[in-house]
Design a protein around this motif. Structure first.
Motif, PDB file in Angstrom:
ATOM      1  N   UNK A 159       0.971  -1.701   0.008  1.00 17.71           N
ATOM      2  CA  UNK A 159      -0.072  -0.337   0.249  1.00 17.71           C
ATOM      3  C   UNK A 159       0.925   1.157   0.231  1.00 17.71           C
ATOM      4  N   UNK A 160       1.897   1.544   0.840  1.00 21.62           N
ATOM      5  CA  UNK A 160       2.594   2.055   0.836  1.00 21.62           C
ATOM      6  C   UNK A 160       3.597   2.838  -0.462  1.00 21.62           C
ATOM      7  N   UNK A 161       3.761   1.814  -1.112  1.00 21.67           N
ATOM      8  CA  UNK A 161       4.290   1.507  -2.457  1.00 21.67           C
ATOM      9  C   UNK A 161       3.490   2.369  -3.595  1.00 21.67           C
ATOM     10  N   UNK A 162       1.987   1.854  -3.084  1.00 23.02           N
ATOM     11  CA  UNK A 162       1.573   2.007  -4.739  1.00 23.02           C
ATOM     12  C   UNK A 162       0.717   4.199  -4.456  1.00 23.02           C
ATOM     13  N   UNK A 163       0.830   4.583  -2.691  1.00 23.19           N
ATOM     14  CA  UNK A 163       0.824   5.454  -3.039  1.00 23.19           C
ATOM     15  C   UNK A 163       1.406   6.689  -2.935  1.00 23.19           C
ATOM     16  N   UNK A 164       3.209   5.992  -2.717  1.00 19.17           N
ATOM     17  CA  UNK A 164       4.026   6.729  -3.519  1.00 19.17           C
ATOM     18  C   UNK A 164       3.744   6.645  -4.917  1.00 19.17           C
ATOM     19  N   UNK A 220      -5.397   1.314   5.006  1.00 24.22           N
ATOM     20  CA  UNK A 220      -5.840   2.223   4.425  1.00 24.22           C
ATOM     21  C   UNK A 220      -4.558   3.397   4.308  1.00 24.22           C
ATOM     22  N   UNK A 221      -4.851   4.448   5.178  1.00 24.41           N
ATOM     23  CA  UNK A 221      -3.807   5.373   5.656  1.00 24.41           C
ATOM     24  C   UNK A 221      -2.382   4.531   4.988  1.00 24.41           C
ATOM     25  N   UNK A 222      -1.923   3.773   4.904  1.00 19.66           N
ATOM     26  CA  UNK A 222      -0.379   3.062   4.583  1.00 19.66           C
ATOM     27  C   UNK A 222      -0.602   3.871   3.276  1.00 19.66           C
ATOM     28  N   UNK A 223      -1.625   4.660   2.366  1.00 17.74           N
ATOM     29  CA  UNK A 223      -1.588   4.689   0.836  1.00 17.74           C
ATOM     30  C   UNK A 223      -1.297   6.095   0.948  1.00 17.74           C
ATOM     31  N   UNK A 224      -1.607   6.881   2.176  1.00 20.29           N
ATOM     32  CA  UNK A 224      -1.512   8.468   2.278  1.00 20.29           C
ATOM     33  C   UNK A 224       0.187   8.990   2.955  1.00 20.29           C
ATOM     34  N   UNK A 225       0.090   8.029   3.661  1.00 15.94           N
ATOM     35  CA  UNK A 225       1.845   7.378   4.412  1.00 15.94           C
ATOM     36  C   UNK A 225       2.543   7.284   2.840  1.00 15.94           C
ATOM     37  N   UNK A 226       2.976   6.374   2.014  1.00 13.26           N
ATOM     38  CA  UNK A 226       3.353   6.416   0.868  1.00 13.26           C
ATOM     39  C   UNK A 226       3.666   8.002   0.198  1.00 13.26           C
ATOM     40  N   UNK A 227       1.954   8.106   0.308  1.00 14.10           N
ATOM     41  CA  UNK A 227       1.881   9.830  -0.628  1.00 14.10           C
ATOM     42  C   UNK A 227       2.960  10.896  -0.262  1.00 14.10           C
ATOM     43  N   UNK A 228       2.684  10.680   0.518  1.00 13.75           N
ATOM     44  CA  UNK A 228       3.316  12.209   1.503  1.00 13.75           C
ATOM     45  C   UNK A 228       4.351  12.195   1.882  1.00 13.75           C
TER      46      UNK A 228
END
Length: 366
Positions: A263-268, A330-338
């Protein structure tokens, strides 16, 4: 008390000694990488192993336990980490270079650096607050804001002030990623088939020119380099790459190799694809202002067109569906994005500083 001149001289001598120690340790590490059957010869190579371990431990303390840390320590650690991580990709070189790709010693070195570095990176973000947000709203608002960000001081410099020598320097640093376009994305594509996986495959296929080398994005980057008579070999300008850029690469190696960080990777990746066209427009504007040829800017034009589409795919067909599938994480998506945005901004600033420093010195043609 030392006079100002004496203090400066002593500080310079200390810095030079530190750089020399890091350079020596990196060279020893390169020799260990090339050692046949490394894990079973550690006793024979004990002197090199101990020296590298000592310098790595010192650099970790200097980089991650001392405020912003020392730039040379950051650079040394990211270079060591990258030399390990690059073994995850195939470079079409001597097969013996991969003899230690599953070395437990190298794995231990990587884990030692990654653990300290990632703890330091996470301290830059208020992780606890991310878990309280409406994730779909947060992702949508972020992508909307990053589609056309306001013109920063660094962006203005690139568009309006950077010289042709500076542009060549930019290409040299950017070639570190541009010549292996999309390679790390390939590491997350295996597994169960679904719409998310298929969208990621579509992104990768476009990065790879749908299987045609002439249309592969890295081919367009190589053409830009060739237009200036520059080195078109991957990693050809490795020594110019700031540690902040290396950190982005190493961060993506980590996230793609650990499926727990999917999830982190895909957010990033969502941020990367959404924000990419804005940066490429700055580079394109600079090339046009300098009156450069079409080949000297073709990569940027291609990316602006395709990444605008990729950004929509990543938000609508990857990030938001994953947020729905994994509501508790799902918050890990935002973590990856940020994190991708934070590290990308830091890398951009470092690249601009490097360009400014090189402005008065024409980049040697290789």
């Amino acid at each position: 008390m030392l006079s100002n001149a004496e203090a400066v001289e002593k500080s310079t001598q200390t810095e030079d000694t530190t750089i020399t120690n890091y350079d020596r340790a990196e060279q020893l590490f390169i020799e260990l990488l090339a050692t046949e059957d490394l894990d079973n010869t550690l006793d024979v190579e004990a002197a090199k192993v101990n020296e590298c371990g000592r310098i790595v431990s010192t650099a970790i303390r200097t980089a991650y336990e001392n405020g912003c840390g020392d730039r040379q320590a950051h650079r040394f650690l990211q270079r060591i980490l990258y030399r390990i991580n690059r073994l995850q990709l195939f470079w079409y070189d001597d097969l013996r270079h991969y003899t230690n790709e599953r070395s437990l010693y190298l794995c231990s070195c990587r884990n030692q650096i990654e653990t300290a570095w990632q703890d330091w990176e996470l301290r830059q973000i208020d992780v606890a607050s991310l878990q309280k947000w409406n994730i779909k709203q947060a992702l949508t608002e972020r992508t909307f804001a990053d589609l056309e960000p306001p013109l920063s001081e660094d962006s203005y410099y690139i568009r309006e002030e950077m010289t042709e020598a500076g542009y060549r320097h930019l290409l040299a640093i950017a070639s570190f990623d541009g010549l292996v376009e999309g390679s790390r994305l390939s590491r997350i594509l295996g597994g169960a088939a679904n719409e998310v996986q298929c969208t990621l495959v579509r992104v990768l296929l476009e990065e790879y020119g749908n299987g045609r080398l002439s249309r592969k994005h890295s081919t367009f980057f190589a053409q830009m380099l060739a237009e200036f008579g520059m080195n078109t070999k991957p990693e050809g300008y490795f020594d110019l790459v700031p540690w902040e850029v290396l950190a982005c690469a190493n961060h993506n190696f980590l996230l793609t190799e650990r499926k727990r960080y999917f999830l982190r990777y895909n957010g990033g990746l969502t941020y990367f694809e959404v924000a990419g066209p804005g940066a490429y427009r700055n580079y394109l504007a600079a090339a046009q202002r300098l009156g450069l040829s079409e080949k000297a800017m073709g990569y940027w034009e291609l990316h602006i067109r395709e990444d605008e589409r990729h950004g929509r795919w990543m938000l609508d067909d990857v990030a938001l569906p994953l947020a729905e599938q994994y509501p508790d994480d799902a918050w890990e998506l935002v973590l990856g994005y940020d994190q991708e945005k934070l590290m990308g901004d830091r890398a951009t600033k470092a690249v601009v500083q490097s360009i400014r420093k090189a402005e008065s010195i024409a980049l040697p043609r290789r």
